[in-house]
Design a protein around this motif. Structure first.
Motif, PDB file in Angstrom:
ATOM      1  N   TYR A 103      19.564  20.540  49.820  1.00  0.00           N
ATOM      2  CA  TYR A 103      19.208  22.184  50.086  1.00  0.00           C
ATOM      3  C   TYR A 103      19.024  22.760  51.169  1.00  0.00           C
ATOM      4  O   TYR A 103      18.934  24.162  51.385  1.00  0.00           O
ATOM      5  CB  TYR A 103      17.947  22.025  49.972  1.00  0.00           C
ATOM      6  CG  TYR A 103      16.786  23.287  49.363  1.00  0.00           C
ATOM      7  CD1 TYR A 103      17.354  24.088  48.256  1.00  0.00           C
ATOM      8  CD2 TYR A 103      15.928  23.572  50.008  1.00  0.00           C
ATOM      9  CE1 TYR A 103      16.660  24.937  48.391  1.00  0.00           C
ATOM     10  CE2 TYR A 103      15.156  25.145  50.141  1.00  0.00           C
ATOM     11  CZ  TYR A 103      15.549  25.278  49.619  1.00  0.00           C
ATOM     12  OH  TYR A 103      14.816  26.319  49.187  1.00  0.00           O
ATOM     13  N   LEU A 114      17.850  28.952  43.289  1.00  0.00           N
ATOM     14  CA  LEU A 114      16.514  30.157  42.751  1.00  0.00           C
ATOM     15  C   LEU A 114      14.997  29.536  43.024  1.00  0.00           C
ATOM     16  O   LEU A 114      14.274  30.798  43.507  1.00  0.00           O
ATOM     17  CB  LEU A 114      16.899  29.432  40.819  1.00  0.00           C
ATOM     18  CG  LEU A 114      18.251  30.401  40.816  1.00  0.00           C
ATOM     19  CD1 LEU A 114      18.008  29.735  39.012  1.00  0.00           C
ATOM     20  CD2 LEU A 114      18.564  31.464  41.142  1.00  0.00           C
ATOM     21  N   THR A 115      14.941  28.233  43.885  1.00  0.00           N
ATOM     22  CA  THR A 115      13.697  27.817  43.803  1.00  0.00           C
ATOM     23  C   THR A 115      13.936  26.906  45.043  1.00  0.00           C
ATOM     24  O   THR A 115      15.543  26.032  44.809  1.00  0.00           O
ATOM     25  CB  THR A 115      12.309  27.807  42.865  1.00  0.00           C
ATOM     26  OG1 THR A 115      13.662  26.497  42.087  1.00  0.00           O
ATOM     27  CG2 THR A 115      12.290  28.811  41.584  1.00  0.00           C
ATOM     28  N   ILE A 118      11.992  21.126  43.255  1.00  0.00           N
ATOM     29  CA  ILE A 118      10.609  20.797  42.909  1.00  0.00           C
ATOM     30  C   ILE A 118      10.964  19.025  42.023  1.00  0.00           C
ATOM     31  O   ILE A 118      11.334  19.184  41.552  1.00  0.00           O
ATOM     32  CB  ILE A 118      10.386  22.203  41.345  1.00  0.00           C
ATOM     33  CG1 ILE A 118      10.121  23.252  42.281  1.00  0.00           C
ATOM     34  CG2 ILE A 118       9.281  21.619  40.432  1.00  0.00           C
ATOM     35  CD1 ILE A 118      10.078  23.960  40.858  1.00  0.00           C
ATOM     36  N   CYS A 126      16.641  21.594  41.941  1.00  0.00           N
ATOM     37  CA  CYS A 126      16.399  22.496  42.061  1.00  0.00           C
ATOM     38  C   CYS A 126      18.175  23.375  41.819  1.00  0.00           C
ATOM     39  O   CYS A 126      19.104  22.702  40.872  1.00  0.00           O
ATOM     40  CB  CYS A 126      16.644  23.336  43.348  1.00  0.00           C
ATOM     41  SG  CYS A 126      18.124  22.243  44.150  1.00  0.00           S
TER      42      CYS A 126
END
Length: 159
Positions: A103, A114-115, A118, A126
Protein backbone atom coordinates in the motif's frame (compact mmCIF):
# COMPACT_ATOMS: atom_id res chain seq x y z
CA UNK A 1 12.57 6.08 -41.37
CA UNK A 2 12.27 2.51 -40.10
CA UNK A 3 9.33 1.24 -38.08
CA UNK A 4 10.02 0.34 -34.42
CA UNK A 5 9.84 -3.39 -33.76
CA UNK A 6 8.96 -4.09 -30.13
CA UNK A 7 11.42 -6.22 -28.20
CA UNK A 8 10.10 -9.63 -27.16
CA UNK A 9 11.24 -11.41 -24.00
CA UNK A 10 10.74 -14.91 -25.41
CA UNK A 11 11.72 -16.61 -22.15
CA UNK A 12 8.83 -14.96 -20.27
CA UNK A 13 6.05 -15.18 -22.85
CA UNK A 14 2.89 -16.81 -21.45
CA UNK A 15 3.30 -20.05 -23.39
CA UNK A 16 2.58 -23.23 -21.42
CA UNK A 17 4.93 -26.15 -21.96
CA UNK A 18 2.01 -28.44 -21.11
CA UNK A 19 -1.52 -28.06 -19.82
CA UNK A 20 -3.03 -24.67 -19.09
CA UNK A 21 -1.81 -21.20 -18.17
CA UNK A 22 -4.06 -18.31 -17.09
CA UNK A 23 -3.58 -14.70 -18.18
CA UNK A 24 -5.79 -11.64 -17.73
CA UNK A 25 -6.63 -9.57 -20.85
CA UNK A 26 -7.85 -5.99 -20.43
CA UNK A 27 -8.98 -3.44 -23.00
CA UNK A 28 -7.10 -0.18 -22.36
CA UNK A 29 -7.34 3.36 -23.66
CA UNK A 30 -3.57 3.90 -23.65
CA UNK A 31 -1.21 0.93 -23.87
CA UNK A 32 1.77 3.07 -22.82
CA UNK A 33 -0.01 4.40 -19.70
CA UNK A 34 -1.25 0.94 -18.65
CA UNK A 35 2.14 -0.67 -19.39
CA UNK A 36 3.77 1.91 -17.11
CA UNK A 37 1.26 1.24 -14.32
CA UNK A 38 1.61 -2.55 -14.36
CA UNK A 39 5.41 -2.47 -14.75
CA UNK A 40 6.55 0.65 -12.89
CA UNK A 41 3.94 0.89 -10.12
CA UNK A 42 3.22 -2.81 -9.52
CA UNK A 43 6.71 -4.04 -10.50
CA UNK A 44 5.75 -6.25 -13.44
CA UNK A 45 8.16 -7.21 -16.21
CA UNK A 46 7.38 -6.04 -19.75
CA UNK A 47 7.50 -9.12 -21.98
CA UNK A 48 6.11 -7.45 -25.12
CA UNK A 49 5.66 -3.67 -25.47
CA UNK A 50 2.56 -3.67 -27.69
CA UNK A 51 0.29 -5.44 -30.19
CA UNK A 52 -0.62 -6.70 -27.60
CA UNK A 53 1.33 -5.49 -24.58
CA UNK A 54 2.23 -8.34 -22.22
CA UNK A 55 3.43 -7.71 -18.66
CA UNK A 56 4.47 -10.57 -16.39
CA UNK A 57 3.15 -9.77 -12.93
CA UNK A 58 4.51 -12.17 -10.31
CA UNK A 59 3.35 -15.62 -11.47
CA UNK A 60 0.78 -14.39 -14.01
CA UNK A 61 0.50 -12.10 -17.02
CA UNK A 62 -1.60 -9.07 -17.88
CA UNK A 63 -2.25 -8.67 -21.60
CA UNK A 64 -3.52 -5.30 -22.79
CA UNK A 65 -4.59 -3.79 -26.08
CA UNK A 66 -7.03 -1.13 -27.30
CA UNK A 67 -10.56 -2.22 -28.12
CA UNK A 68 -11.80 -3.10 -31.57
CA UNK A 69 -14.66 -4.40 -33.61
CA UNK A 70 -15.73 -7.90 -34.54
CA UNK A 71 -13.21 -10.38 -35.98
CA UNK A 72 -13.74 -13.75 -37.68
CA UNK A 73 -13.33 -15.61 -34.36
CA UNK A 74 -15.78 -13.31 -32.52
CA UNK A 75 -18.06 -12.16 -35.36
CA UNK A 76 -20.69 -10.30 -33.29
CA UNK A 77 -18.53 -9.03 -30.44
CA UNK A 78 -16.74 -5.68 -30.04
CA UNK A 79 -14.06 -5.13 -27.43
CA UNK A 80 -14.82 -1.81 -25.72
CA UNK A 81 -13.25 0.38 -23.06
CA UNK A 82 -14.32 -0.15 -19.48
CA UNK A 83 -16.61 2.61 -18.25
CA UNK A 84 -16.04 3.65 -14.65
CA UNK A 85 -19.05 3.53 -12.40
CA UNK A 86 -20.19 2.19 -9.07
CA UNK A 87 -20.78 -1.35 -10.33
CA UNK A 88 -18.11 -3.92 -11.15
CA UNK A 89 -18.56 -7.43 -12.56
CA UNK A 90 -14.92 -8.54 -12.62
CA UNK A 91 -11.67 -7.51 -11.00
CA UNK A 92 -8.09 -8.64 -10.57
CA UNK A 93 -7.12 -10.02 -7.15
CA UNK A 94 -3.52 -9.63 -5.98
CA UNK A 95 -2.49 -11.65 -2.93
CA UNK A 96 0.48 -10.14 -1.11
CA UNK A 97 2.67 -11.09 1.84
CA UNK A 98 2.74 -7.58 3.37
CA UNK A 99 -0.23 -5.41 2.42
CA UNK A 100 0.86 -2.34 4.37
CA UNK A 101 4.21 -2.29 2.59
CA UNK A 102 2.54 -2.71 -0.83
CA UNK A 103 0.00 0.00 0.00
CA UNK A 104 2.74 2.45 0.95
CA UNK A 105 5.08 1.63 -1.96
CA UNK A 106 2.38 1.61 -4.65
CA UNK A 107 0.73 4.77 -3.27
CA UNK A 108 4.09 6.54 -3.42
CA UNK A 109 4.36 5.51 -7.09
CA UNK A 110 0.93 6.94 -7.91
CA UNK A 111 -1.50 4.06 -7.33
CA UNK A 112 -5.00 5.29 -6.46
CA UNK A 113 -6.49 3.29 -3.58
CA UNK A 114 -10.13 3.65 -2.58
CA UNK A 115 -9.28 3.19 1.13
CA UNK A 116 -6.28 2.15 3.19
CA UNK A 117 -6.10 -1.59 4.03
CA UNK A 118 -9.00 -2.75 6.24
CA UNK A 119 -8.95 -5.81 8.50
CA UNK A 120 -11.86 -8.06 7.45
CA UNK A 121 -11.10 -10.90 9.87
CA UNK A 122 -9.93 -13.55 7.40
CA UNK A 123 -7.80 -11.04 5.53
CA UNK A 124 -6.67 -7.46 5.36
CA UNK A 125 -7.67 -5.90 2.05
CA UNK A 126 -8.13 -2.76 0.04
CA UNK A 127 -8.95 -1.84 -3.53
CA UNK A 128 -7.24 0.33 -6.10
CA UNK A 129 -7.95 1.33 -9.69
CA UNK A 130 -5.67 0.97 -12.68
CA UNK A 131 -5.44 3.87 -15.19
CA UNK A 132 -8.61 2.72 -17.00
CA UNK A 133 -10.59 2.31 -13.79
CA UNK A 134 -10.37 -1.48 -13.54
CA UNK A 135 -10.64 -2.54 -9.91
CA UNK A 136 -7.78 -4.42 -8.32
CA UNK A 137 -8.25 -6.04 -4.92
CA UNK A 138 -5.09 -6.28 -2.84
CA UNK A 139 -5.32 -8.74 0.03
CA UNK A 140 -3.20 -10.39 2.69
CA UNK A 141 -4.50 -13.57 4.30
CA UNK A 142 -4.43 -13.32 8.09
CA UNK A 143 -7.24 -15.01 10.05
CA UNK A 144 -7.93 -17.35 7.13
CA UNK A 145 -4.61 -19.04 7.91
CA UNK A 146 -6.17 -20.03 11.26
CA UNK A 147 -9.52 -21.07 9.76
CA UNK A 148 -11.28 -17.76 10.40
CA UNK A 149 -13.69 -16.71 7.63
CA UNK A 150 -14.44 -13.16 6.58
CA UNK A 151 -16.79 -11.24 8.82
CA UNK A 152 -20.22 -10.59 7.29
CA UNK A 153 -21.15 -6.95 7.57
CA UNK A 154 -24.49 -5.33 6.71
CA UNK A 155 -22.94 -3.54 3.71
CA UNK A 156 -21.84 -6.94 2.30
CA UNK A 157 -25.41 -8.26 2.11
CA UNK A 158 -27.53 -7.89 -1.04
CA UNK A 159 -30.37 -5.37 -1.26
Amino acid sequence: MSEHTPAIDFENLPVPREGLLVTHFIIVRSVARSRAFYSEVLGGQVVLEENPCVVKLANSWVIMNPGGGPTPDKPDISMVNYERGNAVSTFMNLRVADIQSCYEQWSAKGARFLTPPIDRGAEIRCYMEDPDGYMIEVGQSTGLLEGKLAEKRPEDLPG
